[in-house]
Structures are given as C-alpha cells and as structure tokens.
Design an enzyme around this catalytic site. Sequence first.
Site, PDB file in Angstrom:
ATOM      1  N   GLY A  52       0.782  -1.242   0.000  1.00 24.41           N
ATOM      2  CA  GLY A  52       0.000   0.000   0.000  1.00 24.41           C
ATOM      3  C   GLY A  52       0.808   1.283   0.000  1.00 24.41           C
ATOM      4  O   GLY A  52       0.298   2.333   0.390  1.00 24.41           O
TER       5      GLY A  52
ATOM      6  N   MET B 187      -3.478  -6.787  -7.267  1.00 27.44           N
ATOM      7  CA  MET B 187      -2.949  -7.834  -8.134  1.00 27.44           C
ATOM      8  C   MET B 187      -4.040  -8.762  -8.671  1.00 27.44           C
ATOM      9  O   MET B 187      -3.969  -9.980  -8.521  1.00 27.44           O
ATOM     10  CB  MET B 187      -1.868  -8.623  -7.386  1.00 27.44           C
ATOM     11  CG  MET B 187      -0.642  -7.782  -7.088  1.00 27.44           C
ATOM     12  SD  MET B 187      -0.096  -6.827  -8.528  1.00 27.44           S
ATOM     13  CE  MET B 187       1.620  -6.595  -8.168  1.00 27.44           C
TER      14      MET B 187
ATOM     15  N   ILE C 125      -6.819  -9.137 -12.201  1.00 31.28           N
ATOM     16  CA  ILE C 125      -7.271  -8.614 -13.490  1.00 31.28           C
ATOM     17  C   ILE C 125      -8.727  -8.210 -13.329  1.00 31.28           C
ATOM     18  O   ILE C 125      -9.520  -8.899 -12.677  1.00 31.28           O
ATOM     19  CB  ILE C 125      -7.090  -9.682 -14.592  1.00 31.28           C
ATOM     20  CG1 ILE C 125      -5.587  -9.895 -14.817  1.00 31.28           C
ATOM     21  CG2 ILE C 125      -7.785  -9.272 -15.884  1.00 31.28           C
ATOM     22  CD1 ILE C 125      -5.252 -11.089 -15.671  1.00 31.28           C
TER      23      ILE C 125
ATOM     24  N   ASN D 144      -4.355   2.967 -13.132  1.00 35.17           N
ATOM     25  CA  ASN D 144      -3.431   1.977 -12.564  1.00 35.17           C
ATOM     26  C   ASN D 144      -2.008   2.505 -12.637  1.00 35.17           C
ATOM     27  O   ASN D 144      -1.690   3.319 -13.491  1.00 35.17           O
ATOM     28  CB  ASN D 144      -3.546   0.679 -13.388  1.00 35.17           C
ATOM     29  CG  ASN D 144      -2.627  -0.417 -12.870  1.00 35.17           C
ATOM     30  OD1 ASN D 144      -2.525  -0.634 -11.657  1.00 35.17           O
ATOM     31  ND2 ASN D 144      -1.941  -1.102 -13.771  1.00 35.17           N
TER      32      ASN D 144
ATOM     33  N   HIS E  30       1.940   1.132 -13.079  1.00 40.14           N
ATOM     34  CA  HIS E  30       2.691  -0.052 -13.487  1.00 40.14           C
ATOM     35  C   HIS E  30       4.187   0.261 -13.441  1.00 40.14           C
ATOM     36  O   HIS E  30       4.608   1.303 -13.934  1.00 40.14           O
ATOM     37  CB  HIS E  30       2.268  -0.459 -14.904  1.00 40.14           C
ATOM     38  CG  HIS E  30       2.934  -1.712 -15.352  1.00 40.14           C
ATOM     39  ND1 HIS E  30       2.538  -2.957 -14.915  1.00 40.14           N
ATOM     40  CD2 HIS E  30       4.017  -1.909 -16.145  1.00 40.14           C
ATOM     41  CE1 HIS E  30       3.334  -3.872 -15.439  1.00 40.14           C
ATOM     42  NE2 HIS E  30       4.247  -3.269 -16.180  1.00 40.14           N
TER      43      HIS E  30
ATOM     44  N   GLU F  12       7.121   6.321  -8.736  1.00 41.85           N
ATOM     45  CA  GLU F  12       5.689   5.977  -8.672  1.00 41.85           C
ATOM     46  C   GLU F  12       4.988   6.894  -7.667  1.00 41.85           C
ATOM     47  O   GLU F  12       3.906   7.412  -7.926  1.00 41.85           O
ATOM     48  CB  GLU F  12       5.502   4.513  -8.241  1.00 41.85           C
ATOM     49  CG  GLU F  12       5.989   3.499  -9.248  1.00 41.85           C
ATOM     50  CD  GLU F  12       5.725   2.062  -8.794  1.00 41.85           C
ATOM     51  OE1 GLU F  12       4.656   1.779  -8.228  1.00 41.85           O
ATOM     52  OE2 GLU F  12       6.602   1.200  -9.022  1.00 41.85           O
TER      53      GLU F  12
HETATM   54  C1  GAR Z   1       4.068  -1.165  -7.205  1.00 40.51           C
HETATM   55  O1  GAR Z   1       5.418  -1.189  -7.609  1.00 40.51           O
HETATM   56  C2  GAR Z   1       3.163  -1.171  -8.414  1.00 40.51           C
HETATM   57  O2  GAR Z   1       3.662  -0.437  -9.493  1.00 40.51           O
HETATM   58  C3  GAR Z   1       3.105  -2.633  -8.733  1.00 40.51           C
HETATM   59  O3  GAR Z   1       3.019  -3.261  -7.493  1.00 40.51           O
HETATM   60  C4  GAR Z   1       3.677  -2.476  -6.504  1.00 40.51           C
HETATM   61  C5  GAR Z   1       2.716  -2.244  -5.370  1.00 40.51           C
HETATM   62  O4  GAR Z   1       3.359  -1.595  -4.311  1.00 40.51           O
HETATM   63  N1  GAR Z   1       1.991  -2.946  -9.579  1.00 40.51           N
HETATM   64  C6  GAR Z   1       2.031  -3.837 -10.550  1.00 40.51           C
HETATM   65  O5  GAR Z   1       3.010  -4.521 -10.782  1.00 40.51           O
HETATM   66  C7  GAR Z   1       0.756  -3.983 -11.355  1.00 40.51           C
HETATM   67  N2  GAR Z   1       0.984  -4.754 -12.526  1.00 40.51           N
HETATM   68  P1  GAR Z   1       2.523  -0.832  -3.191  1.00 40.51           P
HETATM   69  O6  GAR Z   1       1.483  -1.830  -2.668  1.00 40.51           O
HETATM   70  O7  GAR Z   1       3.540  -0.489  -2.154  1.00 40.51           O
HETATM   71  O8  GAR Z   1       1.884   0.369  -3.830  1.00 40.51           O
END
Ligand code: GAR
Length: 205
Positions: A12, A95, A97, A112, A114, A179
């Site tokens: 999160g 995570m 679809i 989203n 990525h 991000e």
């Molecule tokens: C993040 O790096 C996000 O970009 C990735 O999961 C991580 C979640 O981290 N998402 C994907 O790979 C989607 N395909 P977080 O829970 O700390 O935000």
Amino acid sequence: MLNLGILISGRGSNMESILRSVKRKKIPIRPAVVISNKHDAEGLKIAGRLGVSVEIVESKGFTGSREEYDKKIMTVLSKYGVTPRNGLVCLAGFMRIISPEFVKKYKNRIINIHPALLPAFPGLDSQKQALEYGVKYSGCTVHFVDTGMDTGPIIIQAVVRIKENDTEESLSKRILKEEHRIYPEAVNLFARRKIKVSGRRTVIS
Ligand code: GAR
C-alpha cells in the site's frame, strides 16, 4: 467533489502517497474507501491510521466468476459514493485482473500504476523483465485501465536510468520513488478534470 476509491492487495505504499498528497496538496477529491482483496494486506492498517474507511472483499476462496467478484467490489464502491458518475478508482498494487464489465461500467474512471515504461514489460515482475532484457532505461506508467493487460491510454510516465550493478531490488526501489511522485500527480490532474481521452491518447490541459 469526486469520491476516491483505492484498491490494494499488499504493502500500500502508492495508496499512502496518494492519500498523503490529497491532504497536503489539497487535491480536490474525497478519499472515500480503501478496498483490499486480502484481509492481511499491510496497507489496510496504514489507511486506517490515515482515517480512511477500509473494506475487505476477500478473493481467496471465492468460488464465483471474475465478474461476480467485481460486482461485489462495485457494490462496495457505490456504497461509498465511488460511482461511475462521481468516482475515481485507483488500482495501487491490486494484483487482480479487472473484468470487462467493471471496466465498461467505470469507463475512463479506473487508473493503474505499473512499474515499467509501457508498452514494455506488462504483467508481473516488470523490473526483473527490464533487467533481463538489458534495457538502459525503465520507469513507471500511470494509465487508464481498459480490457487489455496494462494497455490503456497513458497519462504520465517517469523514466529511471538503469545502473550496471542494479538488482531487481535496487531498481524497484528507484522506480517506486517515481511511482510515489507521478501517481498523486495523475490523481490531481483527474480530480481537476484536466485529462481528456482521445482514442489511445490522453491530452493534458
Ligand atoms: C508497485 O510497484 C506497483 O507499481 C506494482 O506493485 C507495486 C505495489 O506496491 N503494480 C504492478 O506490478 C501492477 N501490474 P505498493 O502496494 O507499495 O503500492
């Protein structure tokens, strides 16, 4: 004001950066609910501490279809005012679809993040994919969600240079920093209605 719903599955940290930015930078959106598909997602505690309502729609052991699961998510979103008319849904490390029904109902209202420069390295383990391919630059992408896998119109991207001694961990860390910068920026643009979608492109005013 728009209502914001954030969907998470784990840590999160993107959710946290959005919620903190909404407060600090006065983004005109109301954080309405954080929903997790896992009861033990660490992000739930963070959302609780930040005073945002949390809901769990457990996906493990759910025997219905993807569409039926997403219906449950949409019911919770609506309960908190995150509607197709008045809501924004942010996937933040969610995570799963999303079903075409959910995408259609919330057309251009689901975004989203990525951890790669799409359309390169969609799907899972994008940082590992980038290292194995040998690219010199990677980064992250905020995009609208369509019915494909990481294929929707791109809103913002940030570039990260790959170092010779990078590991999946060190690269992921530098990408994550970006991000946390661009996801709140995209939410701000959306909340201020500055993003227009025109075919595959977005136009930012
Ligand atoms: C993040 O790096 C996000 O970009 C990735 O999961 C991580 C979640 O981290 N998402 C994907 O790979 C989607 N395909 P977080 O829970 O700390 O935000």
